[in-house]
Motif scaffolding. Structure first.
Motif, PDB file in Angstrom:
ATOM      1  N   ALA A  41      -0.119  11.776  22.287  1.00 29.41           N
ATOM      2  CA  ALA A  41       0.209  11.210  20.982  1.00 29.41           C
ATOM      3  C   ALA A  41       1.632  10.661  21.037  1.00 29.41           C
ATOM      4  O   ALA A  41       2.574  11.364  21.405  1.00 29.41           O
ATOM      5  CB  ALA A  41       0.089  12.260  19.894  1.00 29.41           C
ATOM      6  N   LEU A  42       1.789   9.397  20.673  1.00 28.10           N
ATOM      7  CA  LEU A  42       3.084   8.723  20.772  1.00 28.10           C
ATOM      8  C   LEU A  42       3.676   8.397  19.402  1.00 28.10           C
ATOM      9  O   LEU A  42       4.873   8.105  19.302  1.00 28.10           O
ATOM     10  CB  LEU A  42       2.955   7.442  21.591  1.00 28.10           C
ATOM     11  CG  LEU A  42       2.398   7.609  23.002  1.00 28.10           C
ATOM     12  CD1 LEU A  42       2.237   6.255  23.676  1.00 28.10           C
ATOM     13  CD2 LEU A  42       3.308   8.516  23.824  1.00 28.10           C
ATOM     14  N   GLY A  43       2.866   8.424  18.370  1.00 21.64           N
ATOM     15  CA  GLY A  43       3.349   8.106  17.036  1.00 21.64           C
ATOM     16  C   GLY A  43       2.228   8.233  16.028  1.00 21.64           C
ATOM     17  O   GLY A  43       1.056   8.369  16.387  1.00 21.64           O
ATOM     18  N   THR A  44       2.586   8.174  14.761  1.00 24.54           N
ATOM     19  CA  THR A  44       1.606   8.305  13.693  1.00 24.54           C
ATOM     20  C   THR A  44       2.170   7.662  12.439  1.00 24.54           C
ATOM     21  O   THR A  44       3.397   7.619  12.260  1.00 24.54           O
ATOM     22  CB  THR A  44       1.252   9.791  13.461  1.00 24.54           C
ATOM     23  OG1 THR A  44       0.127   9.896  12.583  1.00 24.54           O
ATOM     24  CG2 THR A  44       2.427  10.560  12.885  1.00 24.54           C
ATOM     25  N   LEU A  45       1.302   7.139  11.580  1.00 24.09           N
ATOM     26  CA  LEU A  45       1.773   6.479  10.369  1.00 24.09           C
ATOM     27  C   LEU A  45       0.890   6.860   9.190  1.00 24.09           C
ATOM     28  O   LEU A  45      -0.328   6.660   9.217  1.00 24.09           O
ATOM     29  CB  LEU A  45       1.751   4.953  10.539  1.00 24.09           C
ATOM     30  CG  LEU A  45       2.248   4.143   9.323  1.00 24.09           C
ATOM     31  CD1 LEU A  45       3.702   4.466   8.999  1.00 24.09           C
ATOM     32  CD2 LEU A  45       2.068   2.649   9.565  1.00 24.09           C
ATOM     33  N   GLN A  46       1.536   7.438   8.168  1.00 24.51           N
ATOM     34  CA  GLN A  46       0.879   7.775   6.916  1.00 24.51           C
ATOM     35  C   GLN A  46       1.581   7.035   5.779  1.00 24.51           C
ATOM     36  O   GLN A  46       2.822   7.010   5.731  1.00 24.51           O
ATOM     37  CB  GLN A  46       0.914   9.290   6.653  1.00 24.51           C
ATOM     38  CG  GLN A  46      -0.009  10.106   7.545  1.00 24.51           C
ATOM     39  CD  GLN A  46       0.502  10.264   8.963  1.00 24.51           C
ATOM     40  OE1 GLN A  46       1.696  10.450   9.207  1.00 24.51           O
ATOM     41  NE2 GLN A  46      -0.401  10.170   9.925  1.00 24.51           N
ATOM     42  N   LEU A  47       0.814   6.463   4.871  1.00 20.37           N
ATOM     43  CA  LEU A  47       1.370   5.710   3.756  1.00 20.37           C
ATOM     44  C   LEU A  47       1.339   6.532   2.473  1.00 20.37           C
ATOM     45  O   LEU A  47       0.488   7.410   2.304  1.00 20.37           O
ATOM     46  CB  LEU A  47       0.593   4.412   3.547  1.00 20.37           C
ATOM     47  CG  LEU A  47       0.545   3.443   4.724  1.00 20.37           C
ATOM     48  CD1 LEU A  47      -0.173   2.166   4.324  1.00 20.37           C
ATOM     49  CD2 LEU A  47       1.941   3.131   5.257  1.00 20.37           C
ATOM     50  N   GLY A  48       2.264   6.202   1.562  1.00 20.33           N
ATOM     51  CA  GLY A  48       2.382   6.905   0.288  1.00 20.33           C
ATOM     52  C   GLY A  48       3.802   7.390   0.111  1.00 20.33           C
ATOM     53  O   GLY A  48       4.081   8.577   0.271  1.00 20.33           O
ATOM     54  N   VAL A  72       3.697  18.846  -1.735  1.00 19.54           N
ATOM     55  CA  VAL A  72       3.450  18.465  -0.347  1.00 19.54           C
ATOM     56  C   VAL A  72       2.486  17.287  -0.342  1.00 19.54           C
ATOM     57  O   VAL A  72       1.424  17.349  -0.959  1.00 19.54           O
ATOM     58  CB  VAL A  72       2.845  19.632   0.467  1.00 19.54           C
ATOM     59  CG1 VAL A  72       2.711  19.233   1.932  1.00 19.54           C
ATOM     60  CG2 VAL A  72       3.706  20.873   0.329  1.00 19.54           C
ATOM     61  N   SER A  73       2.868  16.228   0.348  1.00 17.32           N
ATOM     62  CA  SER A  73       2.016  15.046   0.417  1.00 17.32           C
ATOM     63  C   SER A  73       1.927  14.568   1.860  1.00 17.32           C
ATOM     64  O   SER A  73       2.856  13.941   2.373  1.00 17.32           O
ATOM     65  CB  SER A  73       2.567  13.924  -0.472  1.00 17.32           C
ATOM     66  OG  SER A  73       1.754  12.773  -0.364  1.00 17.32           O
ATOM     67  N   PRO A  74       0.797  14.853   2.537  1.00 20.09           N
ATOM     68  CA  PRO A  74       0.661  14.396   3.933  1.00 20.09           C
ATOM     69  C   PRO A  74       0.462  12.901   4.054  1.00 20.09           C
ATOM     70  O   PRO A  74       0.574  12.355   5.145  1.00 20.09           O
ATOM     71  CB  PRO A  74      -0.564  15.167   4.426  1.00 20.09           C
ATOM     72  CG  PRO A  74      -1.343  15.456   3.201  1.00 20.09           C
ATOM     73  CD  PRO A  74      -0.342  15.658   2.100  1.00 20.09           C
ATOM     74  N   GLY A  75       0.163  12.203   2.930  1.00 19.18           N
ATOM     75  CA  GLY A  75       0.018  10.756   2.976  1.00 19.18           C
ATOM     76  C   GLY A  75      -1.336  10.303   3.485  1.00 19.18           C
ATOM     77  O   GLY A  75      -2.162  11.100   3.930  1.00 19.18           O
ATOM     78  N   GLN A  76      -1.557   9.015   3.407  1.00 16.97           N
ATOM     79  CA  GLN A  76      -2.808   8.413   3.863  1.00 16.97           C
ATOM     80  C   GLN A  76      -2.642   7.886   5.282  1.00 16.97           C
ATOM     81  O   GLN A  76      -1.895   6.936   5.526  1.00 16.97           O
ATOM     82  CB  GLN A  76      -3.202   7.257   2.929  1.00 16.97           C
ATOM     83  CG  GLN A  76      -4.465   6.539   3.346  1.00 16.97           C
ATOM     84  CD  GLN A  76      -5.668   7.447   3.279  1.00 16.97           C
ATOM     85  OE1 GLN A  76      -6.003   7.964   2.226  1.00 16.97           O
ATOM     86  NE2 GLN A  76      -6.307   7.676   4.424  1.00 16.97           N
ATOM     87  N   LEU A 135       0.820  -1.207   0.000  1.00 11.12           N
ATOM     88  CA  LEU A 135       0.000   0.000   0.000  1.00 11.12           C
ATOM     89  C   LEU A 135       0.855   1.258   0.000  1.00 11.12           C
ATOM     90  O   LEU A 135       0.536   2.238  -0.682  1.00 11.12           O
ATOM     91  CB  LEU A 135      -0.935   0.007   1.213  1.00 11.12           C
ATOM     92  CG  LEU A 135      -2.234  -0.784   1.087  1.00 11.12           C
ATOM     93  CD1 LEU A 135      -2.990  -0.764   2.409  1.00 11.12           C
ATOM     94  CD2 LEU A 135      -3.110  -0.225  -0.029  1.00 11.12           C
ATOM     95  N   ASP A 136       1.941   1.255   0.767  1.00  8.38           N
ATOM     96  CA  ASP A 136       2.844   2.401   0.804  1.00  8.38           C
ATOM     97  C   ASP A 136       3.365   2.704  -0.597  1.00  8.38           C
ATOM     98  O   ASP A 136       3.419   3.868  -1.028  1.00  8.38           O
ATOM     99  CB  ASP A 136       4.002   2.107   1.767  1.00  8.38           C
ATOM    100  CG  ASP A 136       4.848   3.331   2.057  1.00  8.38           C
ATOM    101  OD1 ASP A 136       4.287   4.430   2.212  1.00  8.38           O
ATOM    102  OD2 ASP A 136       6.093   3.186   2.119  1.00  8.38           O
TER     103      ASP A 136
END
Length: 378
Positions: A101-108, A86-90, A60-61
């Motif tokens: 908030a301890l972490g975050t994950l965006q794909l793309g 600029v791409s904030p990702g999915q 998916l990434d």
């Protein structure tokens, strides 16, 4: 931009000019591309409470990165060369525990975008704010504060996506921004589950308009501890997922239209409470929820004396606001300026990671002063 509803990709092109502390933004165009049902299903399948494997995350990434690159290249071919993409990702996971908030994950993957366009790419916008102790969300307060908030009008700015977020000024004129709760997230889940994926949303608010609000269920939905915590705070589909909805509905026997009507009323009630809490005179609304007339009507009804407007009144198409927000954050990072506000996310942070384009990356020197006002120009 692909938001929490992941129903499509929007690409906006804008030209910025900073003179003194006044920043102007001239929108050059917007294009949109829908996501295939197959890809939407695969994104949904990696979201909590579903279980996935790292191979599918990698696929998916890559596939999202390639798709984002195609859309970015199309926007450049249509509207002309740009300095930065600029791409904030999915977003697929936003890790919050005990209000932190301890972490975050965006794909793309950004490299695919850089290869497709030959242009530098700013991505992974949220992680740095979290690393500095912030929530990493919402990011909208920077644009809202520069463009829409005024000292002489008690105005709030609401974005209705999968999650609703709000920006206001408090009595000390500090910018406060936080995730309010679900907008379309639970509605989309309910519709998709009940129709076996044949329908994925309450198009035009038709089901909510037909439905009857179940006040017992509404009270149960409103009895959510997150709503009682003070900002800064952030949330997402990690909390408001299918298991959450099932637990709240329980053995409550009601039809889909009534459930959707009750979930729509939940969002309207949260917004109405916020209007009262912050004593808002005006509320400016943007995001996909603006296209849901039932939700907008219920928000207006529960907002009391607060006048409800849309971002169109201020020169920003409701669907494009988040795109122009990301363009603004890209401009700020390009010039070494923070993209978050400490009183909103909890930190003041320079956002994102740069991926060079076809040439070595060369960033300009920061301006003497950051912008204090944003003007949209035709």
């Amino acid at each position: 931009m692909s938001g929490t509803s992941f129903d499509g990709i929007d690409a906006a092109v804008a030209e910025f000019d900073l003179v003194g502390t006044e920043l102007s933004c001239r929108p050059l165009g917007l294009l949109s591309r829908g996501l295939s049902d197959e890809l939407r299903s695969r994104i949904a399948a990696v979201l909590p409470p579903q279980r996935t494997d790292i191979a599918e995350v990698c696929r998916l990434d890559t596939e999202l990165g390639r798709l984002f690159g195609e859309v970015a290249a199309e926007a450049i071919n249509t509207y002309g060369d740009v300095d930065l993409v600029v791409s904030p990702g999915q977003t697929v996971f936003h890790w919050v525990s005990d209000g932190h908030a301890l972490g975050t994950l965006q794909l793309g993957a950004a490299a695919w975008i850089a290869e497709a366009t030959g242009t530098p790419v700013l991505s992974d916008l949220r992680t740095r704010d979290i690393a500095r102790g912030g929530q990493g969300a919402p990011l909208a307060p920077m644009l809202d504060s520069l463009l829409l908030l005024e000292d002489d009008v008690r105005r709030g700015v609401l974005n209705l996506g999968g999650i609703a977020n709000l920006t206001v000024r408090d009595d000390d004129h500090r910018v406060i921004g936080y995730d309010l709760g679900p907008a379309s997230a639970l509605i989309d889940l309910a519709v998709s589950r009940a129709t076996g994926g044949v329908e994925r949303m309450d198009t035009d608010g038709v089901r909510a308009d037909r439905g009857v609000v179940d006040h017992e269920l509404l009270c149960r939905l409103l009895d959510e501890p997150y709503y009682r915590t003070d900002p800064p705070k952030s949330t997402g589909k990690e909390l408001f997922d299918a298991d959450y909805l099932s637990a709240k509905v329980g053995d409550h026997d009601l039809g889909l239209d009534d459930l959707v009507g009750t979930l729509t009323e939940l969002t309207a009630a949260l917004v109405g409470d916020a209007c009262s809490r912050w004593q808002l005179e005006e509320l400016v609304v943007s995001g996909g929820g603006v296209r849901n007339p039932t939700m907008m009507r219920r928000i207006a009804a529960l907002a009391g004396t607060t006048v409800v407007r849309t971002s169109e009144d201020f020169g920003i198409p409701a669907q494009a606001k988040e795109c122009y927000l990301m363009a603004l954050l890209g401009f700020l990072s390009w010039y070494g300026l923070p993209g978050t506000i400490a009183s909103a996310t909890g930190a003041s942070s320079l956002l994102g990671s740069f991926t060079p384009g076809a040439r070595p990356l060369q960033l300009p020197a920061p301006p003497p002063q950051p912008p204090t006002r944003l003007i949209m120009r035709g």
